[in-house]
Motif scaffolding. Structure first.
Motif, mmCIF file in Angstrom:
data_model
loop_
_atom_site.group_PDB
_atom_site.id
_atom_site.type_symbol
_atom_site.label_atom_id
_atom_site.label_comp_id
_atom_site.label_asym_id
_atom_site.label_seq_id
_atom_site.Cartn_x
_atom_site.Cartn_y
_atom_site.Cartn_z
ATOM 1 N N MET A 191 -16.203 6.420 0.476
ATOM 2 C CA MET A 191 -14.847 5.905 0.652
ATOM 3 C C MET A 191 -14.875 4.387 0.728
ATOM 4 N N PHE A 192 -13.928 3.754 0.059
ATOM 5 C CA PHE A 192 -13.791 2.305 0.116
ATOM 6 C C PHE A 192 -12.687 1.938 1.110
ATOM 7 N N ASP A 193 -12.737 0.715 1.592
ATOM 8 C CA ASP A 193 -11.691 0.221 2.485
ATOM 9 C C ASP A 193 -10.468 -0.189 1.673
ATOM 10 N N ILE A 194 -9.801 0.793 1.096
ATOM 11 C CA ILE A 194 -8.626 0.558 0.264
ATOM 12 C C ILE A 194 -7.473 1.396 0.806
ATOM 13 N N VAL A 195 -6.371 0.761 1.118
ATOM 14 C CA VAL A 195 -5.165 1.497 1.501
ATOM 15 C C VAL A 195 -4.647 2.221 0.264
ATOM 16 N N PRO A 196 -4.500 3.543 0.307
ATOM 17 C CA PRO A 196 -4.118 4.275 -0.914
ATOM 18 C C PRO A 196 -2.677 4.012 -1.325
ATOM 19 N N PRO A 197 -2.384 4.168 -2.606
ATOM 20 C CA PRO A 197 -1.012 3.970 -3.082
ATOM 21 C C PRO A 197 0.007 4.812 -2.334
ATOM 22 N N SER A 198 -0.364 6.020 -1.928
ATOM 23 C CA SER A 198 0.586 6.872 -1.211
ATOM 24 C C SER A 198 1.022 6.231 0.101
ATOM 25 N N ALA A 199 0.094 5.583 0.813
ATOM 26 C CA ALA A 199 0.441 4.922 2.072
ATOM 27 C C ALA A 199 1.370 3.742 1.832
ATOM 28 N N ILE A 200 1.141 3.018 0.740
ATOM 29 C CA ILE A 200 2.009 1.886 0.400
ATOM 30 C C ILE A 200 3.408 2.384 0.064
ATOM 31 N N ARG A 201 3.463 3.401 -0.782
ATOM 32 C CA ARG A 201 4.751 3.923 -1.240
ATOM 33 C C ARG A 201 5.569 4.495 -0.082
ATOM 34 N N GLU A 202 4.890 5.129 0.861
ATOM 35 C CA GLU A 202 5.574 5.790 1.969
ATOM 36 C C GLU A 202 5.930 4.838 3.109
ATOM 37 N N GLY A 203 5.488 3.577 3.015
ATOM 38 C CA GLY A 203 5.822 2.620 4.055
ATOM 39 C C GLY A 203 4.837 2.577 5.202
ATOM 40 N N ARG A 204 3.671 3.200 5.047
ATOM 41 C CA ARG A 204 2.664 3.163 6.109
ATOM 42 C C ARG A 204 1.801 1.906 6.028
ATOM 43 N N ALA A 205 1.867 1.186 4.899
ATOM 44 C CA ALA A 205 1.169 -0.093 4.780
ATOM 45 C C ALA A 205 2.070 -1.176 5.350
ATOM 46 N N THR A 206 2.280 -1.109 6.650
ATOM 47 C CA THR A 206 3.275 -1.952 7.297
ATOM 48 C C THR A 206 2.719 -2.530 8.586
ATOM 49 N N ASP A 207 3.406 -3.512 9.117
ATOM 50 C CA ASP A 207 3.072 -4.032 10.441
ATOM 51 C C ASP A 207 3.682 -3.123 11.502
ATOM 52 N N ALA A 208 2.973 -2.973 12.614
ATOM 53 C CA ALA A 208 3.381 -2.007 13.634
ATOM 54 C C ALA A 208 4.771 -2.280 14.169
ATOM 55 N N TYR A 209 5.170 -3.552 14.205
ATOM 56 C CA TYR A 209 6.473 -3.807 14.815
ATOM 57 C C TYR A 209 7.638 -3.301 13.988
ATOM 58 N N PHE A 210 7.408 -3.042 12.699
ATOM 59 C CA PHE A 210 8.470 -2.423 11.914
ATOM 60 C C PHE A 210 8.632 -0.955 12.301
ATOM 61 N N ASP A 211 7.539 -0.253 12.576
ATOM 62 C CA ASP A 211 7.645 1.110 13.072
ATOM 63 C C ASP A 211 8.446 1.150 14.369
ATOM 64 N N ARG A 212 8.164 0.208 15.265
ATOM 65 C CA ARG A 212 8.847 0.195 16.556
ATOM 66 C C ARG A 212 10.310 -0.226 16.417
ATOM 67 N N THR A 213 10.563 -1.085 15.428
ATOM 68 C CA THR A 213 11.954 -1.450 15.142
ATOM 69 C C THR A 213 12.751 -0.237 14.686
ATOM 70 N N LEU A 214 12.181 0.557 13.801
ATOM 71 C CA LEU A 214 12.875 1.749 13.319
ATOM 72 C C LEU A 214 13.091 2.750 14.445
ATOM 73 N N THR A 215 12.096 2.912 15.298
ATOM 74 C CA THR A 215 12.252 3.806 16.445
ATOM 75 C C THR A 215 13.417 3.359 17.325
ATOM 76 N N THR A 216 13.488 2.049 17.563
ATOM 77 C CA THR A 216 14.549 1.503 18.414
ATOM 78 C C THR A 216 15.914 1.657 17.775
#
Length: 378
Positions: A1-26
């Motif tokens: 395995m390489f240290d590569i964020v997969p396209p699926s994570a990018i497309r789904e919005g998981r390639a994000t900064d944590a504070y955006f997750d917390r913003t959406l929760t709020t």
């Protein structure tokens, strides 16, 4: 395995900064989800320093299939302040995509801008992108696309070529010559000539064991050459211009006027300026691939139809224009701007409404660079 964020994570919005997750929760917990206009900008006002916009195709793929509208500059457009992209829709539809979106645009545009500087300094030289080895392999196609959009004639990376629908260029490294042993350069060159297809240019690397001029002439005698490449390391280079002139002189004097001379190894615009009259082409590596990303930011400028912005940012929806004099003008969208409007529809209600063509982007970049005088101070 390489240290590569997969396209699926990018497309789904998981390639994000944590504070955006917390913003959406709020926002979800508070039942707040306004209709917003957000803009991607590097500078609020023109500064006189144009940059080249790329990465828009990846950005479109990221933002598609969501109930939003997006306008953006076309790929290959130069910009100087104001928005390069505008997104309209419910904030929660694209909030988690900001990190990846800015990454797509910032890195690609920085690479293409440096490549355009090189192209403008040496407009009549053949330029090949040799810098993929300096970046993470997952970035190779971004580097090579940026170089092509800026007007480079080719690139070296095979997988990037497969992805972009373009054929990679390149002939031989020092390793090939070394494998045949010291004093056996002719064996390496003739073996290469026998092994590779007729469509591959016969360009011999001529600085492995002995003086550049010596190896160049030996190669020209050994096989029917299209060109020679000199890649002398900086520790042994001395006056590179003098070496190139001597090689050219000897080739011409010995009847090899049709053999082209290519130079590589740490080439930057200062080198291109100094060597463009004595060489036919250059391999440009780290100057392009290692370019600083453009410092784009995404900011909300309107909520539910009302202008708003954080301190230091300009509120309200804006448009950008190219003036007849080649200037860049930023105006409120409610004004009728003077000049050619640059923002164009990219996505409408989640559907990509634009086609992408590298050759068209290249034509646009070179024409716009001429129009705005890009790189005239280089």
């Amino acid at each position: 395995m390489f240290d590569i964020v997969p396209p699926s994570a990018i497309r789904e919005g998981r390639a994000t900064d944590a504070y955006f997750d917390r913003t959406l929760t709020t926002l979800t917990d508070a039942d707040v989800d306004p209709h917003v206009v957000a803009e991607v900008t590097a500078d609020q006002f023109p500064t006189g320093n144009f940059e080249l916009f790329t990465g828009v195709e990846d950005a479109a793929e990221l933002l598609s299939d969501r109930p939003i509208d997006v306008d953006a500059l076309p790929e290959g457009q130069l910009f100087d302040g104001g928005p390069v992209m505008r997104i309209e829709g419910r904030y929660t539809e694209f909030a988690r995509l900001e990190t990846a979106l800015l990454g797509f645009l910032s890195h690609a545009s920085g690479i293409a801008t440096n490549a355009l500087h090189a192209r403008r300094v040496a407009p009549d030289s053949q330029l090949l992108s040799f810098g993929a080895r300096h970046v993470h392999p997952s970035m190779a196609a971004v580097v090579e696309r940026g170089a092509l959009v800026a007007g480079f004639d080719g690139f070296s990376h095979v997988a990037a070529g497969e992805l972009l629908g373009k054929e990679a260029s390149g002939t031989m490294p020092h390793a090939l010559v070394l494998c045949f042993g010291a004093g056996e350069q002719e064996a390496a060159w003739t073996a290469f000539d026998s092994a590779v297809g007729e469509d591959v240019p016969r360009i011999a690397l001529c600085d492995t064991f002995s003086d550049e001029t010596d190896e160049v002439l030996r190669a020209a005698e050994a096989i029917d050459l299209d060109g020679v490449r000199i890649d002398t390391p900086s520790s042994r280079r001395g006056d590179f211009r003098h070496i190139a002139r001597e090689v050219r002189w000897r080739l011409d004097a010995d009847g090899f006027e049709d053999v082209d001379l290519f130079l590589s190894g740490g080439i930057e615009p200062t080198d291109l300026r100094a060597l463009r009259d004595v060489a036919d082409g250059f391999g440009v590596g780290g100057y392009v691939s290692n370019a600083d990303p453009i410092d784009f930011a995404l900011d909300i400028v309107e909520i539910d139809g009302e202008p708003i912005a954080k301190r230091g940012k300009l509120s309200g929806e804006k448009d950008v224009y190219r003036t007849e004099e080649g200037g860049h003008r930023v105006r409120p969208a409610s004004d009728s701007g003077t000049g050619e409007p640059l923002l164009e529809p990219l996505i409408r209600d989640g559907e990509i409404v634009r086609e992408f063509d590298i050759d068209e982007a290249t034509e646009r970049a070179l024409a716009d660079a001429e129009r705005v005088g890009f790189g005239t101070g280089d």
